[in-house]
Motif scaffolding. Structure first.
Motif, PDB file in Angstrom:
ATOM      1  N   MET A 187      16.948 -28.368   6.802  1.00 53.48           N
ATOM      2  CA  MET A 187      15.970 -28.632   6.122  1.00 53.48           C
ATOM      3  C   MET A 187      15.206 -29.944   6.170  1.00 53.48           C
ATOM      4  SD  MET A 187      17.377 -27.624   2.292  1.00 53.48           S
ATOM      5  CE  MET A 187      16.332 -28.629   1.396  1.00 53.48           C
ATOM      6  N   GLY A 188      13.981 -29.905   6.419  1.00 50.92           N
ATOM      7  CA  GLY A 188      13.407 -31.273   6.728  1.00 50.92           C
ATOM      8  C   GLY A 188      13.231 -32.131   5.284  1.00 50.92           C
ATOM      9  N   ASP A 189      12.053 -32.674   5.378  1.00 52.61           N
ATOM     10  CA  ASP A 189      11.753 -33.674   4.285  1.00 52.61           C
ATOM     11  C   ASP A 189      10.885 -33.259   3.130  1.00 52.61           C
ATOM     12  OD1 ASP A 189      13.046 -35.323   5.921  1.00 52.61           O
ATOM     13  OD2 ASP A 189      11.513 -36.497   6.775  1.00 52.61           O
ATOM     14  N   HIS A 190      10.942 -33.758   1.835  1.00 57.73           N
ATOM     15  CA  HIS A 190      10.065 -33.190   0.747  1.00 57.73           C
ATOM     16  C   HIS A 190      10.299 -31.606   0.786  1.00 57.73           C
ATOM     17  CE1 HIS A 190       7.886 -37.216   0.176  1.00 57.73           C
ATOM     18  NE2 HIS A 190       8.307 -37.304   1.537  1.00 57.73           N
ATOM     19  N   VAL A 191      11.299 -31.110   0.542  1.00 55.23           N
ATOM     20  CA  VAL A 191      11.561 -29.810   0.295  1.00 55.23           C
ATOM     21  C   VAL A 191      12.200 -29.627  -1.096  1.00 55.23           C
ATOM     22  CG1 VAL A 191      12.937 -27.730   0.736  1.00 55.23           C
ATOM     23  CG2 VAL A 191      12.088 -29.367   2.598  1.00 55.23           C
ATOM     24  N   PHE A 192      11.291 -28.794  -1.931  1.00 56.75           N
ATOM     25  CA  PHE A 192      11.674 -28.591  -3.216  1.00 56.75           C
ATOM     26  C   PHE A 192      12.142 -27.222  -3.230  1.00 56.75           C
ATOM     27  CE2 PHE A 192      10.780 -26.808  -7.507  1.00 56.75           C
ATOM     28  CZ  PHE A 192      11.180 -27.769  -8.365  1.00 56.75           C
ATOM     29  N   ILE A 193      13.346 -26.958  -4.153  1.00 57.24           N
ATOM     30  CA  ILE A 193      14.090 -25.732  -4.280  1.00 57.24           C
ATOM     31  C   ILE A 193      13.888 -25.585  -5.587  1.00 57.24           C
ATOM     32  CG2 ILE A 193      16.012 -24.307  -3.870  1.00 57.24           C
ATOM     33  CD1 ILE A 193      16.455 -25.737  -1.056  1.00 57.24           C
ATOM     34  N   GLY A 194      13.496 -24.378  -6.272  1.00 56.14           N
ATOM     35  CA  GLY A 194      13.342 -24.242  -7.688  1.00 56.14           C
ATOM     36  C   GLY A 194      14.565 -23.751  -8.238  1.00 56.14           C
ATOM     37  N   ALA A 195      14.759 -23.732  -9.466  1.00 57.48           N
ATOM     38  CA  ALA A 195      15.979 -23.489 -10.319  1.00 57.48           C
ATOM     39  C   ALA A 195      16.285 -21.982 -10.003  1.00 57.48           C
ATOM     40  CB  ALA A 195      15.711 -23.492 -11.740  1.00 57.48           C
ATOM     41  N   GLY A 196      17.657 -21.928  -9.811  1.00 57.73           N
ATOM     42  CA  GLY A 196      18.355 -20.483  -9.705  1.00 57.73           C
ATOM     43  C   GLY A 196      17.697 -19.808  -8.248  1.00 57.73           C
ATOM     44  N   SER A 197      17.290 -20.483  -7.351  1.00 54.77           N
ATOM     45  CA  SER A 197      17.215 -19.999  -5.969  1.00 54.77           C
ATOM     46  C   SER A 197      18.253 -19.963  -4.994  1.00 54.77           C
ATOM     47  CB  SER A 197      15.677 -20.973  -5.368  1.00 54.77           C
ATOM     48  OG  SER A 197      14.539 -20.561  -6.159  1.00 54.77           O
ATOM     49  N   VAL A 198      18.173 -19.119  -4.309  1.00 57.86           N
ATOM     50  CA  VAL A 198      19.422 -18.970  -3.179  1.00 57.86           C
ATOM     51  C   VAL A 198      18.764 -18.948  -1.791  1.00 57.86           C
ATOM     52  CG1 VAL A 198      21.284 -17.529  -2.503  1.00 57.86           C
ATOM     53  CG2 VAL A 198      20.634 -17.502  -4.831  1.00 57.86           C
ATOM     54  N   VAL A 199      19.212 -19.973  -1.184  1.00 58.33           N
ATOM     55  CA  VAL A 199      18.656 -20.210   0.358  1.00 58.33           C
ATOM     56  C   VAL A 199      19.699 -20.113   1.057  1.00 58.33           C
ATOM     57  CG1 VAL A 199      17.514 -21.959   1.563  1.00 58.33           C
ATOM     58  CG2 VAL A 199      16.972 -21.905  -0.826  1.00 58.33           C
ATOM     59  N   GLN A 200      19.438 -18.916   2.035  1.00 59.27           N
ATOM     60  CA  GLN A 200      20.349 -18.884   3.232  1.00 59.27           C
ATOM     61  C   GLN A 200      19.492 -18.850   4.502  1.00 59.27           C
ATOM     62  OE1 GLN A 200      22.251 -15.042   1.140  1.00 59.27           O
ATOM     63  NE2 GLN A 200      23.715 -16.171   2.438  1.00 59.27           N
ATOM     64  N   ALA A 201      18.381 -19.675   4.640  1.00 60.42           N
ATOM     65  CA  ALA A 201      17.695 -19.679   5.848  1.00 60.42           C
ATOM     66  C   ALA A 201      18.412 -20.569   6.863  1.00 60.42           C
ATOM     67  CB  ALA A 201      16.276 -20.640   5.235  1.00 60.42           C
ATOM     68  N   ALA A 202      17.648 -20.192   8.137  1.00 59.43           N
ATOM     69  CA  ALA A 202      18.123 -20.856   9.256  1.00 59.43           C
ATOM     70  C   ALA A 202      17.514 -22.342   9.459  1.00 59.43           C
ATOM     71  CB  ALA A 202      17.776 -20.015  10.574  1.00 59.43           C
ATOM     72  N   SER A 203      16.275 -22.459   9.107  1.00 56.54           N
ATOM     73  CA  SER A 203      15.502 -23.822   8.872  1.00 56.54           C
ATOM     74  C   SER A 203      14.412 -23.509   8.147  1.00 56.54           C
ATOM     75  CB  SER A 203      15.125 -24.188  10.414  1.00 56.54           C
ATOM     76  OG  SER A 203      14.014 -23.614  10.727  1.00 56.54           O
ATOM     77  N   ILE A 204      14.230 -24.862   7.296  1.00 57.21           N
ATOM     78  CA  ILE A 204      13.105 -25.099   6.608  1.00 57.21           C
ATOM     79  C   ILE A 204      12.341 -26.261   7.061  1.00 57.21           C
ATOM     80  CG2 ILE A 204      12.463 -25.443   4.202  1.00 57.21           C
ATOM     81  CD1 ILE A 204      14.760 -23.991   3.201  1.00 57.21           C
ATOM     82  N   GLY A 205      11.247 -26.359   7.198  1.00 57.73           N
ATOM     83  CA  GLY A 205      10.481 -27.564   7.693  1.00 57.73           C
ATOM     84  C   GLY A 205      10.341 -28.553   6.730  1.00 57.73           C
ATOM     85  N   SER A 206       9.340 -29.385   6.822  1.00 59.69           N
ATOM     86  CA  SER A 206       9.080 -30.201   5.811  1.00 59.69           C
ATOM     87  C   SER A 206       7.999 -30.087   4.913  1.00 59.69           C
ATOM     88  CB  SER A 206       8.675 -31.550   6.608  1.00 59.69           C
ATOM     89  OG  SER A 206       9.879 -32.103   7.423  1.00 59.69           O
ATOM     90  N   HIS A 207       7.878 -30.507   3.564  1.00 62.98           N
ATOM     91  CA  HIS A 207       6.945 -30.153   2.581  1.00 62.98           C
ATOM     92  C   HIS A 207       6.574 -28.845   2.505  1.00 62.98           C
ATOM     93  CE1 HIS A 207       5.773 -34.055   4.745  1.00 62.98           C
ATOM     94  NE2 HIS A 207       5.410 -34.585   3.545  1.00 62.98           N
ATOM     95  N   VAL A 208       7.937 -28.125   1.986  1.00 58.00           N
ATOM     96  CA  VAL A 208       8.177 -26.893   1.572  1.00 58.00           C
ATOM     97  C   VAL A 208       8.404 -26.791   0.069  1.00 58.00           C
ATOM     98  CG1 VAL A 208       9.201 -24.716   2.031  1.00 58.00           C
ATOM     99  CG2 VAL A 208       8.801 -26.157   3.869  1.00 58.00           C
ATOM    100  N   HIS A 209       7.581 -26.031  -0.688  1.00 59.61           N
ATOM    101  CA  HIS A 209       8.156 -25.793  -2.076  1.00 59.61           C
ATOM    102  C   HIS A 209       8.499 -24.325  -2.390  1.00 59.61           C
ATOM    103  CE1 HIS A 209       7.122 -26.588  -6.339  1.00 59.61           C
ATOM    104  NE2 HIS A 209       7.270 -25.132  -6.319  1.00 59.61           N
TER     105      HIS A 209
END
Lengths: 214, 200
Positions: free
Chosen positions: B104-126
């Motif tokens: 995961m990059g910088d400034h990533v917001f992950i909301g309540a109850g979310s399930v993340v199984q990604a390979a990569s998440i960039g920066s500034h992702v909501h």
């Protein structure tokens, strides 16, 4: 480390010796919980046998925050409210009472998972004679209602819902928008093999603490 | 009020500014990298124990460098809301099953109850509340994922997209000048053991 999430009575368990259960898994209830060989229970998975027996077949994987059993009203609050309900105030009384009740109430309020079943993160399977067939995948956040019978090799996509008492035939794909279709790919053997490989790896990665629940 | 440092706050604050809730479940902490100034709220689950078991270099000797066992790496100013779950994606690789790292990059917001199984998440992702990010999804920079979205496995979401639906579709583009909304510096200050009110 987070405080123990154990709330409510400790259920009688029947574990296979080749099972992998994380220390942070949560088992509550008064009825028997049996888990068969080579199944994997991830941390924070919740098995609740307060209403009836919970049976998990061979080579099943139960992921984080999956809720198996528990009352039909609401998955997460059921465990808390059950503690306050009279009759199950002390674990010893509940276990003693379950011997008499089991003969009548265990079968209609049970949850049964077949072999090679995957229950993904945050999925809920309500108690009440619920059955999930072999090779079925219950997706992230999906909900199987009380008394529903899901067939073999079904796929419940993320956040899909099977309503209480519903019968889902074998090889059905349940989509989150309520649509259904039939899986004709014939991938069951391949899927089972893949799951077996996954379990092999998980057995090495997750430290198993079955003694905590015995 | 009298004691300068309360004995037990809700959060553990590290030297690098991470705020980790005591009630969060971090499994395999030695394999979780936090970049600093990251907030992890109560009941979040991070699975650092699901490490990569097959290394591409292991066939050719493999004793050159110590193997990097990071399962989950998180950049700076990330915000993991309550009840979210981060786990590395897993798949069959050359006939054997392995988990792969989640970056995961910088400034990533992950909301309540979310399930993340990604390979990569960039920066500034909501990522909105109640979303599901499928295995091996790749999310680029400046992406907004609305609440309740189900991103299917292996989906690649290009930069500046707005994504919603089950399954997820690109429904729009982040407007010109809408980039400041992704900054999480102010949000970071509003949580912790002595939270500051949000500036207006």
């Amino acid at each position: 480390m987070a405080p123990s999430a154990q709330s409510g009575p400790k259920p009688p368990v029947h574990f296979s010796s080749s099972l992998t259960i994380a220390e942070l898994a949560v088992l509550t209830g008064a009825h028997h919980i049996s888990i068969h060989s080579e199944s994997v229970i991830h941390p924070r998975a919740r098995l609740d046998s307060l209403a009836g027996r919970v049976t998990i077949g061979r080579r099943c994987v139960v992921h984080e925050r999956a809720m198996i059993g528990g009352s039909a009203s609401s998955g997460l609050t059921s465990a808390r409210s059950s503690v306050a309900s009279p009759g199950v105030l002390s674990p010893t009384a509940a276990v003693a009472g379950s011997g008499g009740e089991a003969s009548q109430s265990a079968t209609p309020q049970s949850v049964t998972l077949g072999d090679y079943v995957t229950v993904e993160v945050g999925a809920t399977i309500e108690a009440g004679g619920t059955a999930v067939g072999d090779g079925t995948v219950v997706g992230v956040g999906a909900r199987v209602g009380a008394g529903a019978v899901v067939g073999k090799h079904c796929t419940l996509t993320p956040q899909s819902v099977v309503s209480p008492g519903e019968v889902v035939p074998d090889f059905t794909v349940v989509l989150a928008n309520g649509m259904r279709r039939t899986d004709r790919r014939g991938m069951t053997e391949l899927k089972n093999k893949g799951l077996a490989r996954q379990i092999e790896v998980l057995r090495r990665l997750i430290s198993s603490k079955p003694a905590k629940f015995a | 009020m009298s004691s300068r440092r309360p004995p037990r706050g809700e959060y553990i604050e590290t030297d690098t500014g991470n705020k980790v809730a005591r009630k969060a479940t971090l499994v395999g902490t030695q394999n979780i990298m936090l970049g600093g100034k990251t907030v992890i709220q109560p009941d979040a689950i991070i699975r650092g124990d699901l490490v990569r078991t097959i290394h591409p270099s292991s066939q050719s000797g493999g004793n050159a460098a110590p193997q990097n066992n990071t399962a989950i790496s998180i950049g700076r100013y990330c915000f993991l809301s309550r009840n979210c779950c981060l786990r590395p994606p897993g798949r069959l690789y050359k006939g054997a099953f392995t988990y792969m790292p989640l970056r995961m990059g910088d400034h990533v917001f992950i909301g309540a109850g979310s399930v993340v199984q990604a390979a990569s998440i960039g920066s500034h992702v909501h990522i909105g509340a109640g979303s599901v990010i499928g295995e091996f999804a790749i999310i680029k920079d400046y992406v907004r994922i609305l609440d309740g979205t189900v991103v299917p496995p292996n989906m690649v979401i290009p930069s500046f997209s707005i994504v919603a639906g089950q399954p997820a579709r690109v429904i729009g583009e982040v407007p010109e000048g809408g980039h400041e909304a992704f900054e999480l510096r102010d949000l970071y200050k509003t949580v912790g053991n002595n939270p500051q009110p949000a500036p207006h």
